[in-house]
Design an enzyme around this catalytic site. Sequence first.
Site, PDB file in Angstrom:
ATOM      1  N   LYS A  84       0.836  -1.199   0.000  1.00 58.65           N
ATOM      2  CA  LYS A  84       0.000   0.000   0.000  1.00 58.65           C
ATOM      3  C   LYS A  84       0.874   1.253   0.000  1.00 58.65           C
ATOM      4  CE  LYS A  84      -3.974   1.863   2.614  1.00 58.65           C
ATOM      5  NZ  LYS A  84      -4.852   1.608   3.786  1.00 58.65           N
ATOM      6  N   SER A 162      -9.706   1.732   2.740  1.00 63.17           N
ATOM      7  CA  SER A 162      -8.856   2.552   1.898  1.00 63.17           C
ATOM      8  C   SER A 162      -7.832   1.760   1.091  1.00 63.17           C
ATOM      9  CB  SER A 162      -8.114   3.577   2.768  1.00 63.17           C
ATOM     10  OG  SER A 162      -7.219   2.943   3.666  1.00 63.17           O
ATOM     11  N   SER A 186     -10.115  -0.697   6.688  1.00 66.30           N
ATOM     12  CA  SER A 186      -9.447  -0.501   5.400  1.00 66.30           C
ATOM     13  C   SER A 186      -8.795  -1.745   4.817  1.00 66.30           C
ATOM     14  CB  SER A 186      -8.404   0.617   5.513  1.00 66.30           C
ATOM     15  OG  SER A 186      -9.041   1.868   5.616  1.00 66.30           O
TER      16      SER A 186
END
Length: 461
Positions: A84, A162, A186
């Site tokens: 990420k 996210s 997330s």
Amino acid sequence: MSTDAIDLQRPLSDLAAARDAGRTTSRALTEQALARIADPAGQGHVVFTHVDAQAARDAADGLDALRRAGVRLSPLMGIPVSVKDLFDVAGQVTRAGSRVLDNAPPAKHDALAVARLRQAGAVIVGRTNMTEFAFSGLGLNPHYGTPRSPWQRDAGHIAGGSSSGAAASVADGMAAIGLGTDTGGSIRIPSAFCGLTGFKPTAARTPREGALPLSTSLDSVGPIGRSVDCCARVDAILAGQAVDEAPAAPREMRGMRFGVLTNFVLDGAEPEAIAIYERALAALAGAGATLVEFKFTPFDDLPAINRFGFSPIEAYAWHRKWLAERAQDYDPRVLVRIRKGEPAGAADYIDLLNARAALIAAANPVWQSFDAVLCPTVPLTPPAIAPLEASDETFTATNALVLRNPTAINMIDGCAFSLPCHGKGEAPIGLMASSAAGDDARLFPVARAIEHALRSAGLGA
């Protein structure tokens, strides 16, 4: 068998077995990942914000050479992994899905989580897209584009956020594992909307050093994969523990006792999502588990407790200097959420800390009385992208609903899996199985048993 026959869209145990049997190599798996990222018919250009193609190839070749020399690092050795965009990777700028940090200096060191993956032999193929600064559960990003769920791909449904790119990279076979973070869902939300398995550990279990924070109180670091075993093996690496070469057998479902939450987590749920969820519960009961419906009334107070919330307060503290210089470069919807923390005072923050401590104290004995507590990861099917982009009101309401259930577990510092529970062709929603803070190790065999029962019933495949 040729190396081309080993599809990266397989659980980690299958890939490791094929590698060990000589049916594939790290280089072959890495080339497959890079080809899918570069495929013009795919969504690699939206899923990744940066691709380390040559570095990944070099790492794969080196790891293949080590294996030929008899070196065995972990089951993850030579397997493509995505990271990420809020984790530091040495020599790269950490943008966190934003344009605000374009001119920031490159990181001098890998984040500790990334360093541990490398030490275990993971091949880092690139950085994945995300909600700007991780501040939404929907995954929309006006700067880099919005990854799509594999469900009804052409119609355009969110992958969830996210960690949107992390989940999409695994769903589309661009990586075997996605490294993500979870502050209010997330990891679990995109796992649910992409039909994958995601694990949110107790926050202190895995290192957050070198990861750009959203909420220092709530942030957790964890994996997205295709099975409980995938997540368990990667979690052990992240937590600095020994990694077993053979997966542990699931516990016997008969005799297990699950708490089924009936308040708070079902409010406003879509009938289609409820039908999928209830069928999953029926599969567990049919396999011999005892399901005990219960209410945890302190959750009903969460909207009042989170009048400001940890994420706005703590994010505002981190972003103050950037807001003064580059507020115009933020996603406006993220900016609004960060500024929500601006008027909070010290007393408000102390009240929030005390309320959370009381919530954890009330929840732990309840959660520990069950093998796991169950509820839908998300109470709705993957929303379409276009209406969310078009309407602030729709975005805000949908975001709140999507975040609600996972955030409740972050607030009690619990650990939780999101497990796929839909039938073939159905929309994915995820079954969330949670345990109390620190009970991560106890949850793994329970989650394996749930996964086995769901798959035996034809669900979650």
